[in-house]
Motif scaffolding. Sequence first.
Motif, PDB file in Angstrom:
ATOM      1  N   HIS A  34       0.819  -1.220   0.000  1.00 32.02           N
ATOM      2  CA  HIS A  34       0.000   0.000   0.000  1.00 32.02           C
ATOM      3  C   HIS A  34       0.849   1.266   0.000  1.00 32.02           C
ATOM      4  CE1 HIS A  34       1.048   0.105   4.262  1.00 32.02           C
ATOM      5  NE2 HIS A  34       0.635   1.347   4.282  1.00 32.02           N
ATOM      6  N   ASP A  35       2.187   1.099   0.095  1.00 30.13           N
ATOM      7  CA  ASP A  35       3.047   2.285   0.197  1.00 30.13           C
ATOM      8  C   ASP A  35       4.352   2.111  -0.586  1.00 30.13           C
ATOM      9  OD1 ASP A  35       4.022   0.300   1.847  1.00 30.13           O
ATOM     10  OD2 ASP A  35       4.467   1.645   3.531  1.00 30.13           O
ATOM     11  N   PRO A  36       4.271   1.973  -1.912  1.00 30.56           N
ATOM     12  CA  PRO A  36       5.489   1.794  -2.708  1.00 30.56           C
ATOM     13  C   PRO A  36       6.397   3.020  -2.648  1.00 30.56           C
ATOM     14  CG  PRO A  36       3.633   2.300  -4.133  1.00 30.56           C
ATOM     15  CD  PRO A  36       3.069   2.072  -2.760  1.00 30.56           C
ATOM     16  N   VAL A  37       7.694   2.774  -2.788  1.00 28.38           N
ATOM     17  CA  VAL A  37       8.696   3.843  -2.732  1.00 28.38           C
ATOM     18  C   VAL A  37       9.453   3.898  -4.059  1.00 28.38           C
ATOM     19  CG1 VAL A  37      10.798   4.657  -1.584  1.00 28.38           C
ATOM     20  CG2 VAL A  37       8.948   3.630  -0.238  1.00 28.38           C
ATOM     21  N   PHE A  38       9.724   5.119  -4.530  1.00 28.58           N
ATOM     22  CA  PHE A  38      10.416   5.315  -5.803  1.00 28.58           C
ATOM     23  C   PHE A  38      11.626   6.223  -5.599  1.00 28.58           C
ATOM     24  CE2 PHE A  38       6.010   4.365  -6.416  1.00 28.58           C
ATOM     25  CZ  PHE A  38       6.047   3.334  -7.347  1.00 28.58           C
ATOM     26  N   LYS A  39      12.615   6.069  -6.477  1.00 28.84           N
ATOM     27  CA  LYS A  39      13.897   6.744  -6.246  1.00 28.84           C
ATOM     28  C   LYS A  39      13.794   8.263  -6.326  1.00 28.84           C
ATOM     29  CE  LYS A  39      15.660   6.315 -11.009  1.00 28.84           C
ATOM     30  NZ  LYS A  39      16.772   5.779 -11.834  1.00 28.84           N
ATOM     31  N   ASN A  40      12.815   8.780  -7.069  1.00 31.15           N
ATOM     32  CA  ASN A  40      12.635  10.234  -7.138  1.00 31.15           C
ATOM     33  C   ASN A  40      11.193  10.559  -7.516  1.00 31.15           C
ATOM     34  OD1 ASN A  40      12.431  10.121 -10.066  1.00 31.15           O
ATOM     35  ND2 ASN A  40      14.673   9.952 -10.108  1.00 31.15           N
ATOM     36  N   GLY A  41      10.884  11.850  -7.514  1.00 33.32           N
ATOM     37  CA  GLY A  41       9.521  12.272  -7.793  1.00 33.32           C
ATOM     38  C   GLY A  41       9.072  11.971  -9.209  1.00 33.32           C
ATOM     39  N   ASP A  92      12.931  16.231  -8.005  1.00 31.30           N
ATOM     40  CA  ASP A  92      14.287  15.986  -7.505  1.00 31.30           C
ATOM     41  C   ASP A  92      14.310  15.349  -6.121  1.00 31.30           C
ATOM     42  OD1 ASP A  92      15.394  17.049  -9.811  1.00 31.30           O
ATOM     43  OD2 ASP A  92      15.431  19.089  -8.998  1.00 31.30           O
ATOM     44  N   ALA A  93      13.158  15.188  -5.506  1.00 36.26           N
ATOM     45  CA  ALA A  93      13.105  14.548  -4.188  1.00 36.26           C
ATOM     46  C   ALA A  93      13.478  13.076  -4.322  1.00 36.26           C
ATOM     47  CB  ALA A  93      11.706  14.685  -3.593  1.00 36.26           C
ATOM     48  N   THR A  94      14.007  12.499  -3.255  1.00 41.67           N
ATOM     49  CA  THR A  94      14.425  11.099  -3.294  1.00 41.67           C
ATOM     50  C   THR A  94      13.593  10.241  -2.345  1.00 41.67           C
ATOM     51  OG1 THR A  94      16.124  11.551  -1.626  1.00 41.67           O
ATOM     52  CG2 THR A  94      16.789  11.670  -3.938  1.00 41.67           C
ATOM     53  N   GLU A  95      13.631   8.929  -2.608  1.00 44.60           N
ATOM     54  CA  GLU A  95      12.911   7.955  -1.777  1.00 44.60           C
ATOM     55  C   GLU A  95      11.459   8.397  -1.564  1.00 44.60           C
ATOM     56  OE1 GLU A  95      13.997   4.918  -0.552  1.00 44.60           O
ATOM     57  OE2 GLU A  95      15.694   5.261  -1.897  1.00 44.60           O
ATOM     58  N   VAL A  96      10.790   8.689  -2.677  1.00 44.82           N
ATOM     59  CA  VAL A  96       9.422   9.221  -2.625  1.00 44.82           C
ATOM     60  C   VAL A  96       8.414   8.085  -2.459  1.00 44.82           C
ATOM     61  CG1 VAL A  96       7.654  10.500  -3.894  1.00 44.82           C
ATOM     62  CG2 VAL A  96      10.060  11.202  -4.027  1.00 44.82           C
ATOM     63  N   GLY A  97       7.588   8.197  -1.439  1.00 44.78           N
ATOM     64  CA  GLY A  97       6.567   7.192  -1.190  1.00 44.78           C
ATOM     65  C   GLY A  97       5.203   7.651  -1.678  1.00 44.78           C
TER      66      GLY A  97
END
Length: 210
Positions: A34-41, A92-97
Amino acid sequence: MSGISMGSGKNEHDLILEMQKDLRDAAIKHFGCHDPVFKNGKEAEKALHRFFNWYDSSYAIPAIGMTPDEAWEKRHGSRKETLHPKLDMIYDATEVGIIFDEEAGMGIAPDYGFVKMLLEGEKETIKNADALVRDIVKGLLLPPHILKKLLRKNEVRAVRVFGRVYPQVRTADDLDRLMKKHQREWDIPPKPGIKPVHTADDGAVSSEEG
């Protein structure tokens, strides 16, 4: 994105919560959580677009047995356009959930991956952990409702992690008091993230994600 849920006899608030649960369940089916994380926006935005394309066209809402596209067409007599949220402000944000919650709706959280690493990862210490803990306590990273759920998954670990920065935190109650001191909305229930646009007599609700 525009979701539709139908439930005769239910009030608007209950219908909205049902819709948010449907969206959360769909996210789990699509992403595996329910809360995937991606390397950037930018990557998060692409993933969100793919999700809503799939959700609108392929996910059958359990309460009505139709996809959002089918339900919309049945009600309005035409196909609707899938709305694609823009996340250009956090490219440019990182570890975006991307967090799908049955009570609060959908939210986007930069640095969420770092928070999860700290509270759920293999190691309890990560780079800049102390600064991250302080930002969490100040309410700069996550809304209280989502943070509470993370902390309560493993309260013993959370106490250890926060206790390294705030020595007065020795128990889960201490941690709760710390959060209340720094976050005025700590005990306030979340508002639904889906905003109702129209409620019909038959119990159908069309909506927009807030």
